[in-house]
Design a protein around this motif. Structure first.
Motif, PDB file in Angstrom:
ATOM      1  N   UNK A  70       0.827  -1.226  -0.054  1.00 15.81           N
ATOM      2  CA  UNK A  70       0.034   0.012   0.089  1.00 15.81           C
ATOM      3  C   UNK A  70       0.786   1.228   0.061  1.00 15.81           C
ATOM      4  N   UNK A  91      -5.073   5.972 -12.098  1.00 12.28           N
ATOM      5  CA  UNK A  91      -5.895   4.815 -11.223  1.00 12.28           C
ATOM      6  C   UNK A  91      -5.545   3.579 -11.797  1.00 12.28           C
ATOM      7  N   UNK A  94      -1.810   3.020 -10.501  1.00  7.26           N
ATOM      8  CA  UNK A  94      -1.917   2.569  -9.178  1.00  7.26           C
ATOM      9  C   UNK A  94      -2.369   1.273  -8.951  1.00  7.26           C
ATOM     10  N   UNK A  95      -3.428   0.773  -9.762  1.00 10.07           N
ATOM     11  CA  UNK A  95      -3.969  -0.504  -9.569  1.00 10.07           C
ATOM     12  C   UNK A  95      -2.834  -1.562  -9.972  1.00 10.07           C
ATOM     13  N   UNK A  96      -2.273  -1.233 -11.007  1.00  9.88           N
ATOM     14  CA  UNK A  96      -1.060  -2.179 -11.486  1.00  9.88           C
ATOM     15  C   UNK A  96      -0.042  -2.309 -10.816  1.00  9.88           C
ATOM     16  N   UNK A  98       0.220  -1.520  -7.425  1.00 10.56           N
ATOM     17  CA  UNK A  98      -0.210  -2.141  -6.528  1.00 10.56           C
ATOM     18  C   UNK A  98      -0.267  -3.658  -6.548  1.00 10.56           C
ATOM     19  N   UNK A  99      -0.779  -4.270  -7.385  1.00 10.61           N
ATOM     20  CA  UNK A  99      -0.926  -5.715  -7.715  1.00 10.61           C
ATOM     21  C   UNK A  99       0.523  -6.316  -7.971  1.00 10.61           C
TER      22      UNK A  99
ATOM     23  N   UNK B 170      -5.210  -5.626  -7.556  1.00  7.86           N
ATOM     24  CA  UNK B 170      -5.416  -4.200  -7.703  1.00  7.86           C
ATOM     25  C   UNK B 170      -6.542  -3.282  -7.505  1.00  7.86           C
ATOM     26  N   UNK B 171      -7.693  -4.213  -7.441  1.00  8.71           N
ATOM     27  CA  UNK B 171      -8.940  -3.460  -7.186  1.00  8.71           C
ATOM     28  C   UNK B 171      -9.046  -2.795  -5.835  1.00  8.71           C
ATOM     29  N   UNK B 172      -8.269  -3.590  -4.873  1.00 10.87           N
ATOM     30  CA  UNK B 172      -8.450  -2.829  -3.623  1.00 10.87           C
ATOM     31  C   UNK B 172      -7.422  -1.467  -3.569  1.00 10.87           C
ATOM     32  N   UNK B 173      -6.854  -1.094  -4.490  1.00 12.99           N
ATOM     33  CA  UNK B 173      -6.111   0.109  -4.487  1.00 12.99           C
ATOM     34  C   UNK B 173      -6.774   1.258  -5.320  1.00 12.99           C
ATOM     35  N   UNK B 174      -7.777   0.814  -6.157  1.00 12.83           N
ATOM     36  CA  UNK B 174      -8.510   2.067  -6.886  1.00 12.83           C
ATOM     37  C   UNK B 174      -9.014   3.110  -6.276  1.00 12.83           C
TER      38      UNK B 174
END
Lengths: 106, 249
Positions: A70, A91, A94-96, A98-99, B170-174
């Motif tokens: 995070x 966005x 960010x999502x990529x 984070x994944x 990744x969804x939980x970071x959207x």
């Protein structure tokens, strides 16, 4: 739909719409000045800090720095959107990220 | 071709709708994510859509489906929503001076479309629109564009989530990504101290107090102290008549 969910949505609607509509219904005056105006102007930025920073620093209830996707995804998203000021790309980035970090750091 | 005044006259509903496009493309992935997560947490796609239609407040909706999943009572979810969404009161307060002659119908309609994103866009656009009637139409366009995309993309996400059980962390970071981008857009040398103060307060209070109370406490404290700082900085200025012209954002 369960009554529980119906009540949840109803209650959420009442408090949210209430917060939005009350000034429209009651507030007739010209404009707020001084302390009240500064306060109102600073609420959004303070809220962004309060919504984001605790989630980044304490995702599971205590402060984590190193093994924390995070935090690092947040830092990288911040830098990215400074360079590329685009909501959609930010966005997606960010999502990529984070994944990817979530896979790497676990 | 036309001069600036003629262009201002033409600023109305269609202009607002066009302006809303930047919000629409930002809302789309977040709303799709909400729809997918909601169905993964046991809601149907139309229940998720209903929530987006009536509540229309991103952060609180994500928190709510998580709490529903954990089996929280609707009173707890309602209270948490109030804490997260009470800020709309302040945004609403600073928008209404643009519409001193508004009717009840306009009040009820424009109020529902007020979100963090439409608030920021409206206040930026509104300054250059002449005439209250035009301002109402521009805001209606902005609000309606953003609102319908939030609703439509929630449904779309719900349908996707129903048919494709996607496991993508990744969804939980959207939502966090959305907030971080909003931060980079609104952070300035006039407000970064308040931001830092709110950040520290929020982390400390979250660790000390269970629940979501830390949100409203840290926001109220930081904005209050930040406003006092500004008041002190202003009173140090030599000419008090400058007070009205100081530009703060």
């Amino acid at each position: 739909m369960s009554n529980q969910l119906l009540m949840t949505i109803l209650l959420m609607t009442v408090v949210t719409y209430g917060s939005r509509v009350v000034p429209f219904l009651l507030f007739k005056g010209k404009n707020v000045q001084g302390f009240a105006r500064d306060f109102i102007e600073l609420v959004p930025i303070a809220l962004l800090a309060a919504l984001v920073i605790p989630e980044l620093v304490t995702p599971s209830g205590s402060i984590v720095i190193m093994h924390n996707p995070f935090l690092w995804a947040g830092v990288l998203t911040f830098i990215f959107s400074k360079l590329v000021p685009n909501l959609f790309l930010g966005i997606m980035f960010g999502m990529t990220v984070f994944w990817g970090l979530d896979k790497l750091l676990l | 071709m036309s001069d600036e005044i003629a262009q201002d006259v033409r600023k109305g509903f269609a202009y607002g709708l066009r302006q809303s496009l930047t919000i629409v493309i930002g809302y789309a992935p977040v709303a799709v994510t909400f729809g997918i997560l909601a169905t993964q947490f046991g809601l149907t796609y139309w229940e998720a859509g209903l929530m987006s239609f009536f509540v229309y407040a991103g952060a609180s909706q994500f928190i709510a489906i998580e709490m529903i999943h954990q089996g929280a009572s609707f009173w707890m979810i309602g209270l948490t929503t109030l804490i997260v969404n009470i800020r709309h009161l302040l945004m609403s307060l600073s928008v209404v001076p643009y519409f001193p002659e508004r009717t009840l119908k306009w009040s009820l309609g424009l109020a529902h479309g007020l979100t963090d994103e439409t608030f920021v866009l409206n206040t930026r656009v509104m300054k250059d629109v002449i005439g209250e009637e035009n301002r109402r139409r521009v805001m209606l366009g902005i609000n309606l564009g953003a609102y319908s995309s939030w609703f439509v993309f929630t449904i779309l996400g719900g349908v996707i989530g129903k048919w494709l059980p996607i496991q993508f962390s990744g969804f939980q970071f959207a939502l966090l990504a959305l907030f971080i981008i909003l931060t980079t857009m609104s952070l300035s040398k006039n407000n970064y101290l308040t931001y830092l103060l709110a950040a520290v307060l929020a982390v400390v209070l979250k660790l000390l107090i269970p629940g979501k109370i830390y949100l409203i406490l840290s926001v109220a404290l930081a904005a209050g102290i930040g406003a006092l700082w500004r008041k002190r900085a202003r009173s140090r200025l030599i000419n008090p008549s400058n007070e009205q012209t100081i530009k703060v954002s």
